[in-house]
Design a protein around this motif. Structure first.
Motif, PDB file in Angstrom:
ATOM      1  N   TYR A  48       0.824  -1.208   0.000  1.00  0.00           N
ATOM      2  CA  TYR A  48       0.000   0.000   0.000  1.00  0.00           C
ATOM      3  C   TYR A  48       0.865   1.269   0.000  1.00  0.00           C
ATOM      4  N   ARG A  49       1.913   1.274   0.831  1.00  0.00           N
ATOM      5  CA  ARG A  49       2.838   2.415   0.869  1.00  0.00           C
ATOM      6  C   ARG A  49       3.469   2.655  -0.491  1.00  0.00           C
ATOM      7  N   GLN A  50       3.843   1.559  -1.130  1.00  0.00           N
ATOM      8  CA  GLN A  50       4.487   1.671  -2.439  1.00  0.00           C
ATOM      9  C   GLN A  50       3.528   2.290  -3.462  1.00  0.00           C
ATOM     10  N   ILE A  51       2.283   1.819  -3.446  1.00  0.00           N
ATOM     11  CA  ILE A  51       1.288   2.370  -4.376  1.00  0.00           C
ATOM     12  C   ILE A  51       1.102   3.861  -4.107  1.00  0.00           C
ATOM     13  N   LYS A  52       1.085   4.221  -2.818  1.00  0.00           N
ATOM     14  CA  LYS A  52       0.866   5.621  -2.446  1.00  0.00           C
ATOM     15  C   LYS A  52       2.010   6.519  -2.885  1.00  0.00           C
ATOM     16  N   GLN A  53       3.213   5.932  -2.959  1.00  0.00           N
ATOM     17  CA  GLN A  53       4.359   6.710  -3.437  1.00  0.00           C
ATOM     18  C   GLN A  53       4.276   6.951  -4.934  1.00  0.00           C
ATOM     19  N   GLU A  54       3.637   6.016  -5.642  1.00  0.00           N
ATOM     20  CA  GLU A  54       3.627   6.072  -7.104  1.00  0.00           C
ATOM     21  C   GLU A  54       2.389   6.767  -7.663  1.00  0.00           C
ATOM     22  N   THR A  55       1.301   6.801  -6.888  1.00  0.00           N
ATOM     23  CA  THR A  55       0.026   7.306  -7.413  1.00  0.00           C
ATOM     24  C   THR A  55      -0.497   8.427  -6.526  1.00  0.00           C
ATOM     25  N   PRO A  56      -0.868   9.579  -7.127  1.00  0.00           N
ATOM     26  CA  PRO A  56      -1.392  10.670  -6.297  1.00  0.00           C
ATOM     27  C   PRO A  56      -2.760  10.336  -5.706  1.00  0.00           C
ATOM     28  N   VAL A  57      -2.999  10.849  -4.510  1.00  0.00           N
ATOM     29  CA  VAL A  57      -4.287  10.635  -3.843  1.00  0.00           C
ATOM     30  C   VAL A  57      -5.244  11.740  -4.275  1.00  0.00           C
ATOM     31  N   SER A  58      -6.484  11.386  -4.561  1.00  0.00           N
ATOM     32  CA  SER A  58      -7.465  12.386  -5.002  1.00  0.00           C
ATOM     33  C   SER A  58      -7.882  13.282  -3.846  1.00  0.00           C
ATOM     34  N   GLN A  59      -7.896  14.589  -4.101  1.00  0.00           N
ATOM     35  CA  GLN A  59      -8.313  15.552  -3.074  1.00  0.00           C
ATOM     36  C   GLN A  59      -9.731  16.051  -3.340  1.00  0.00           C
ATOM     37  N   ASP A  60     -10.374  15.487  -4.368  1.00  0.00           N
ATOM     38  CA  ASP A  60     -11.717  15.936  -4.716  1.00  0.00           C
ATOM     39  C   ASP A  60     -12.699  15.524  -3.612  1.00  0.00           C
ATOM     40  N   PRO A  61     -13.280  16.524  -2.896  1.00  0.00           N
ATOM     41  CA  PRO A  61     -14.119  16.167  -1.749  1.00  0.00           C
ATOM     42  C   PRO A  61     -15.379  15.396  -2.136  1.00  0.00           C
ATOM     43  N   ALA A  62     -15.992  15.747  -3.275  1.00  0.00           N
ATOM     44  CA  ALA A  62     -17.229  15.068  -3.676  1.00  0.00           C
ATOM     45  C   ALA A  62     -16.954  13.599  -3.991  1.00  0.00           C
ATOM     46  N   ILE A  63     -15.883  13.339  -4.741  1.00  0.00           N
ATOM     47  CA  ILE A  63     -15.545  11.953  -5.091  1.00  0.00           C
ATOM     48  C   ILE A  63     -15.184  11.165  -3.834  1.00  0.00           C
ATOM     49  N   ASN A  64     -14.403  11.788  -2.940  1.00  0.00           N
ATOM     50  CA  ASN A  64     -14.020  11.099  -1.704  1.00  0.00           C
ATOM     51  C   ASN A  64     -15.234  10.755  -0.850  1.00  0.00           C
ATOM     52  N   ARG A  65     -16.163  11.720  -0.740  1.00  0.00           N
ATOM     53  CA  ARG A  65     -17.380  11.465   0.053  1.00  0.00           C
ATOM     54  C   ARG A  65     -18.163  10.291  -0.516  1.00  0.00           C
ATOM     55  N   TYR A  66     -18.309  10.300  -1.838  1.00  0.00           N
ATOM     56  CA  TYR A  66     -19.097   9.276  -2.525  1.00  0.00           C
ATOM     57  C   TYR A  66     -18.474   7.886  -2.354  1.00  0.00           C
ATOM     58  N   VAL A  67     -17.159   7.786  -2.644  1.00  0.00           N
ATOM     59  CA  VAL A  67     -16.486   6.481  -2.563  1.00  0.00           C
ATOM     60  C   VAL A  67     -16.507   5.963  -1.120  1.00  0.00           C
ATOM     61  N   ARG A  68     -16.257   6.867  -0.164  1.00  0.00           N
ATOM     62  CA  ARG A  68     -16.275   6.471   1.251  1.00  0.00           C
ATOM     63  C   ARG A  68     -17.654   5.998   1.691  1.00  0.00           C
ATOM     64  N   CYS A  69     -18.684   6.696   1.227  1.00  0.00           N
ATOM     65  CA  CYS A  69     -20.061   6.333   1.575  1.00  0.00           C
ATOM     66  C   CYS A  69     -20.335   4.875   1.166  1.00  0.00           C
ATOM     67  N   VAL A  70     -19.952   4.541  -0.086  1.00  0.00           N
ATOM     68  CA  VAL A  70     -20.187   3.178  -0.593  1.00  0.00           C
ATOM     69  C   VAL A  70     -19.298   2.179   0.151  1.00  0.00           C
ATOM     70  N   ALA A  71     -18.003   2.504   0.272  1.00  0.00           N
ATOM     71  CA  ALA A  71     -17.054   1.571   0.878  1.00  0.00           C
ATOM     72  C   ALA A  71     -17.403   1.300   2.343  1.00  0.00           C
ATOM     73  N   GLU A  72     -17.811   2.336   3.057  1.00  0.00           N
ATOM     74  CA  GLU A  72     -18.133   2.133   4.476  1.00  0.00           C
ATOM     75  C   GLU A  72     -19.363   1.255   4.640  1.00  0.00           C
ATOM     76  N   ALA A  73     -20.351   1.429   3.759  1.00  0.00           N
ATOM     77  CA  ALA A  73     -21.553   0.586   3.834  1.00  0.00           C
ATOM     78  C   ALA A  73     -21.203  -0.873   3.532  1.00  0.00           C
ATOM     79  N   VAL A  74     -20.376  -1.106   2.496  1.00  0.00           N
ATOM     80  CA  VAL A  74     -20.040  -2.495   2.119  1.00  0.00           C
ATOM     81  C   VAL A  74     -19.180  -3.147   3.211  1.00  0.00           C
ATOM     82  N   THR A  75     -18.166  -2.423   3.706  1.00  0.00           N
ATOM     83  CA  THR A  75     -17.275  -3.038   4.692  1.00  0.00           C
ATOM     84  C   THR A  75     -18.010  -3.303   6.007  1.00  0.00           C
ATOM     85  N   ALA A  76     -19.028  -2.487   6.319  1.00  0.00           N
ATOM     86  CA  ALA A  76     -19.803  -2.735   7.539  1.00  0.00           C
ATOM     87  C   ALA A  76     -20.564  -4.053   7.437  1.00  0.00           C
TER      88      ALA A  76
END
Ligand SMILES: [Zn+2]
Length: 274
Positions: A48-76
């Motif tokens: 994971y660290r290696q991927i994070k060094q190679e790929t920028p993290v998205s700072q788009d708040p709308a996209i982050n909110r949306y992806v987190r909303c789905v991921a949190e529901a599925v992982t729960a």
């Protein structure tokens, strides 16, 4: 005579080792799991660290909110990562549609995936599938198989002296040599099917429509371009995958209905800027 005894002893020890490492996956398959979950989690973190060094993290708040909303529901609706703790979600700014989940509970989603997974249900299908690989310990199984193959190779050398002897050849065949198992190679068909089944369960329990998983894989197949999708090279989307998903759909639809009746109705929307 003495040599023969040693050979038998070594073979017995090796068989015992394999037996001790045999585990049953969530859908009842038998697989090798040599590595303790904290060690798998460490390997996941390193990757994971290696991927994070190679790929920028998205700072788009709308996209982050949306992806987190789905991921949190599925992982729960899924078991926690084997090492305990929480699933962690990162959105990467990358056009190539891709997603992954790693031991230790790391989930990565490329922004480019949102052009293929066109709604929250389809995104839930991808996330469910990827965490299914982790909860079923497919990485552990793959590494263990590799480990067993290498340990077996050393055994062959010890036993046979020369690799051309009859014993050597027999053992080579037993170990299924020629199978290269590496970190970037796709999971096996059986593992892909298992992740599909688990993914359907997780998304349905979270209240996402499991029928959308079929549309997702159809979208994957239809997404063309100058280069084939990286995701497809490790996750072949074809008619047999869709047939299997259709077979598993009735059970998933029952879970979905139960979840909806119990009030699991995730409202995850991507608010696009005007
Ligand atoms: Zn997969």
């Amino acid at each position: 005579m003495r040599n023969q005894l040693n050979k038998n002893l070594l073979l017995s020890l090796f068989s015992l080792l394999l037996l001790a490492a045999c585990a049953t996956s969530p859908t009842g398959r038998t697989q090798l799991e040599f590595f303790p979950s904290n060690q798998m989690a460490q390997m996941g973190e390193t990757a994971y660290r290696q991927i994070k060094q190679e790929t920028p993290v998205s700072q788009d708040p709308a996209i982050n909110r949306y992806v987190r909303c789905v991921a949190e529901a599925v992982t729960a609706a899924a078991p926690p990562p084997q090492s305990g703790g929480q699933w962690k979600v990162t959105v990467f700014k990358a056009d190539q549609p891709n997603a992954f989940a790693l031991p230790g509970g790391y989930i990565g989603i490329h922004t480019g995936l949102l052009s293929v997974a066109e709604n929250a249900d389809q995104l839930a299908a991808v996330i469910g599938h990827e965490i299914g690989h982790v909860t079923a310990q497919h990485g552990n199984a793959r590494l263990s198989t590799q480990y067993a193959t290498q340990a077996g190779l050393q055994l062959v050398q010890t036993l046979a002296g020369t690799p051309n002897s009859a014993t050597g050849q027999q053992l080579m065949a037993l170990l299924g040599l020629g199978t290269q198992v590496g970190i970037i190679l796709p999971f096996s068909r059986a593992q892909e099917s298992e992740a599909d089944i688990l993914g359907l369960r997780y998304m349905a329990r979270a209240g996402f429509d499991p029928r959308q998983s079929i549309q997702l894989w159809k979208n994957m197949m239809q997404t063309g371009g100058p280069q084939p999708l990286e995701f497809l090279s490790t996750h072949p989307a074809d008619q047999s995958r869709i047939r299997h998903l259709e077979q598993d759909l009735p059970e998933a639809l029952d879970l979905y209905q139960q979840a909806r009746d119990q009030g699991q109705r995730p409202e995850c929307k991507l608010e696009t800027r005007q």
